[in-house]
Design an enzyme around this catalytic site. Structure first.
Site, PDB file in Angstrom:
ATOM      1  N   CYS A  61       1.671   2.734   3.453  1.00 23.26           N
ATOM      2  CA  CYS A  61       1.989   1.611   4.332  1.00 23.26           C
ATOM      3  C   CYS A  61       3.489   1.490   4.575  1.00 23.26           C
ATOM      4  CB  CYS A  61       1.471   0.374   3.611  1.00 23.26           C
ATOM      5  SG  CYS A  61       2.053  -1.131   4.281  1.00 23.26           S
ATOM      6  N   MET A 116      -3.995   3.595   7.496  1.00 20.99           N
ATOM      7  CA  MET A 116      -4.885   3.402   8.642  1.00 20.99           C
ATOM      8  C   MET A 116      -4.106   3.022   9.895  1.00 20.99           C
ATOM      9  SD  MET A 116      -7.864   4.260   7.942  1.00 20.99           S
ATOM     10  CE  MET A 116      -8.950   3.489   9.137  1.00 20.99           C
ATOM     11  N   ARG A 130      -8.590   7.307  16.147  1.00 20.90           N
ATOM     12  CA  ARG A 130      -9.453   6.167  16.500  1.00 20.90           C
ATOM     13  C   ARG A 130      -9.497   5.929  17.995  1.00 20.90           C
ATOM     14  NH1 ARG A 130      -7.591   3.452  12.161  1.00 20.90           N
ATOM     15  NH2 ARG A 130      -6.208   2.038  13.226  1.00 20.90           N
ATOM     16  N   GLY A 179      -6.349   2.764  -2.942  1.00 24.38           N
ATOM     17  CA  GLY A 179      -6.288   3.773  -1.881  1.00 24.38           C
ATOM     18  C   GLY A 179      -5.664   5.037  -2.430  1.00 24.38           C
ATOM     19  N   GLU A 212       2.410   1.603  11.515  1.00 23.59           N
ATOM     20  CA  GLU A 212       2.843   0.995  10.263  1.00 23.59           C
ATOM     21  C   GLU A 212       2.222   1.732   9.088  1.00 23.59           C
ATOM     22  OE1 GLU A 212       2.370  -3.258  10.125  1.00 23.59           O
ATOM     23  OE2 GLU A 212       3.175  -3.509  12.126  1.00 23.59           O
ATOM     24  N   GLY A 225       0.813  -1.228   0.000  1.00 28.11           N
ATOM     25  CA  GLY A 225       0.000   0.000   0.000  1.00 28.11           C
ATOM     26  C   GLY A 225       0.839   1.267   0.000  1.00 28.11           C
ATOM     27  N   GLU A 274      13.129   2.586 -18.879  1.00 23.79           N
ATOM     28  CA  GLU A 274      12.538   2.986 -20.163  1.00 23.79           C
ATOM     29  C   GLU A 274      11.009   2.943 -20.096  1.00 23.79           C
ATOM     30  OE1 GLU A 274      13.749   1.430 -24.418  1.00 23.79           O
ATOM     31  OE2 GLU A 274      12.119   0.186 -23.618  1.00 23.79           O
ATOM     32  N   SER A 275      10.481   1.990 -19.319  1.00 21.55           N
ATOM     33  CA  SER A 275       9.029   1.778 -19.293  1.00 21.55           C
ATOM     34  C   SER A 275       8.312   2.690 -18.321  1.00 21.55           C
ATOM     35  CB  SER A 275       8.721   0.333 -18.893  1.00 21.55           C
ATOM     36  OG  SER A 275       9.390  -0.550 -19.745  1.00 21.55           O
ATOM     37  N   ARG A 291      -3.672   9.116   4.467  1.00 27.51           N
ATOM     38  CA  ARG A 291      -2.856   8.477   5.494  1.00 27.51           C
ATOM     39  C   ARG A 291      -3.180   7.005   5.615  1.00 27.51           C
ATOM     40  NH1 ARG A 291      -5.876  11.343  10.658  1.00 27.51           N
ATOM     41  NH2 ARG A 291      -7.683   9.977  10.697  1.00 27.51           N
TER      42      ARG A 291
END
Ligand code: XMP
Length: 495
Positions: free
Chosen positions: A313, A405, A414, A368, A431, A310, A491-492, A403
């Site tokens: 994350c 979670m 929370r 996300g 984390e 993530g 290159e990609s 942000r």
């Protein structure tokens, strides 16, 4: 699924690959013509394989409505304080009330109540039309917001309503198409449906009919309401929260914990099944064959895959645990077979990665950071000074917060720890990251571009639908996958 695929993707993620172009067979890349349907759980199919992440800076009602109208699904986050269940329930209820086929349970009021009571009910429910229903259950008329304006609040509802004999009313349930035909012929905006005995069966409104026409791919339930998912945890208030969310109409629950292959998850799944029976439950996150089998054995109806890819994350940085997302998807698909859908969660940073995630093992993708900063994300816009390198001028640029979670800020909100010592918060083992992202327009543009790019990928892949694209890939993954050298990757993907 071949072990061949596992050999190719071991240790890799999306940007380690390109896909080899095949002979194109579609006459047009028009997303209205290419079938992108995919299962998100055992019993729910989406017309667009896209989910918005259950993060408190990504998905609340506005985002979930946009996702469902565009053919995907939003998952309302559980970033509310423990025991504070109502706010999440309200978001689910708001999505379910956004549009209907036939409104099966229109808000009702008794004929002997006052206009003041009716106005209050309209304000509370934010619904402008009430069905007037007598004590015996007979439908008597409709009262609209207009009927309550500029009048004596003490008047009775039945003195102001439009009575049955002045309304166009049909008997029996009827399809939305048939209702639309009646409404067009009789030039009415509302059509109550009643039983032979005169009881109210439902209400069809022009607004809902128009919305159904405007969003032909929308994700709807059997009653024509938008579908919505809701996340819960695996400890604390999760059982009560789950029951309330289902009661409010959540179509799918996502038991979302960072390490889904765990005793905590096993206990939670067992308790949820015992308490709620047959609801659709997505469990995660996992990134291994063992993790998938563990959740399958415990009755998950879909599995979320992703340990640490993530954008918000930091799990891999802080713990050194995780599985590169391409490898995780292939391994999890190997273990799941066709038994349950997999949701590829995290690490989609460019539209092309959607195609790879869906080929390597995901049935749908969860997004996300790709949706961060859009209008439909929760949170305020803040202006920040930015130095323009060319002119050396400072301009005010609008930003929104995105942000993880498990970031300190999200955890603090929370747990209601505003006054906590920052060192204590660090000790919680955050984390996740908190970052500012430039505010941009509607998420619908982002989703439609993603869908268009997926259709182009299907065309390059020599297929005519997402299902065919997957089948061709799995028949011979090496025909498609090109492992990139560092120079080829630059290159990609470096621009
Ligand atoms: P993207 O890459 O789309 O990923 O932003 C979204 C997914 O990231 C996960 N997530 C986290 N993972 N710590 C983590 O380890 C966090 O604080 C965090 N917040 C979100 C989650 O699976 C989400 O769907």
């Amino acid at each position: 699924m071949s072990s061949d695929l596992l050999d190719v993707v071991r240790g890799c993620t999306f940007d380690d690959f390109l896909l080899t172009p095949q002979q194109g067979i579609v006459p047009t890349r028009d997303p209205a013509r290419i079938d992108l349907s995919a299962r998100v759980s055992e019993r729910i199919t989406l017309r667009r394989p896209l989910l918005s992440a259950n993060m408190d800076t990504v998905t609340r009602a506005a985002m979930a409505v946009a996702l469902a109208e565009e053919g995907g699904l939003g998952v309302i986050d559980r970033g509310y304080r423990a025991g504070d269940i109502d706010p999440q329930v309200a978001e689910v209820a708001a999505v379910k009330r956004t549009q209907h086929g036939t409104i099966a349970d229109p808000h009702r009021i008794a004929p002997d109540r006052t206009v003041r009571d009716a106005a209050r009910l309209m304000e509370q429910t934010r619904v402008g039309t009430l069905a007037v229903v007598g004590a015996t259950g007979r439908f008597l008329g409709l009262l609209t917001e207009r009927d309550t304006r500029f009048v004596d609040g003490d008047q009775r509802v039945d003195a102001r309503m439009t009575p049955l004999d002045r309304l166009v009313v049909e008997t029996g349930p009827m399809s939305l198409d048939a209702a639309e035909a009646v409404m067009a012929a009789k030039k009415v905006k509302k059509l109550p449906l009643v039983s032979a005995e005169g009881r109210l069966l439902g209400l069809v409104t022009a607004k809902d009919v128009i919305k159904h026409r405007q969003h032909p791919f929308a994700t709807r339930d059997e009653q024509g309401r938008l579908r919505v998912g809701a996340a819960i945890g695996a400890t604390g208030d999760y059982l009560e929260r789950a029951a309330e969310l289902v009661r409010a109409g959540a179509d799918l629950l996502v038991v979302d914990i960072a390490h889904g292959h765990s005793i905590v998850m096993a206990r939670a799944l067992e308790a949820l099944r015992a308490a709620l029976g047959d609801v659709e439950i997505v469990a995660g996150n996992v990134g291994t064959e063992d993790g998938v089998r563990f959740l399958l054995e415990r009755g998950a109806n879909a599995i979320k895959v992703g340990i640490g890819p993530g954008g918000g994350c930091t799990t891999r940085i802080t713990t050194s645990f995780g599985v590169p997302q391409a490898e995780a998807l292939a391994r999890c698909r190997q273990a799941a077979g066709d038994r349950v859908p997999l949701i590829a969660d995290g690490g989609i940073r460019r539209d092309g990665a959607v195609a790879l995630a869906l080929l390597l093992g995901g049935d749908c993708v969860m997004l996300g950071s790709a949706l961060a900063g859009t209008e439909e994300t929760p949170g305020e816009i803040v202006l920040k000074p930015v130095l323009l390198p060319d002119s050396q001028k400072i301009v005010q640029v609008p930003f929104k917060v995105f942000r993880g979670m498990a970031s300190i800020a999200a955890v603090r909100d929370r747990l209601d720890l505003e006054d906590a010592d920052p060192r204590e918060l660090e000790a919680l083992g955050a984390e996740g990251l908190e970052v500012s992202v430039p505010a941009r327009g509607s998420v619908r543009t982002v989703l439609r571009n993603m869908v268009r790019h997926l259709c182009s990928a299907i065309s390059y892949g020599g297929a005519a639908s997402l299902g065919e694209f997957r089948a061709a890939f799995h028949a011979d993954p090496r025909r498609f996958l090109i492992r990139l050298s560092p120079a080829a990757r630059r290159e990609s993907y470096e621009r």
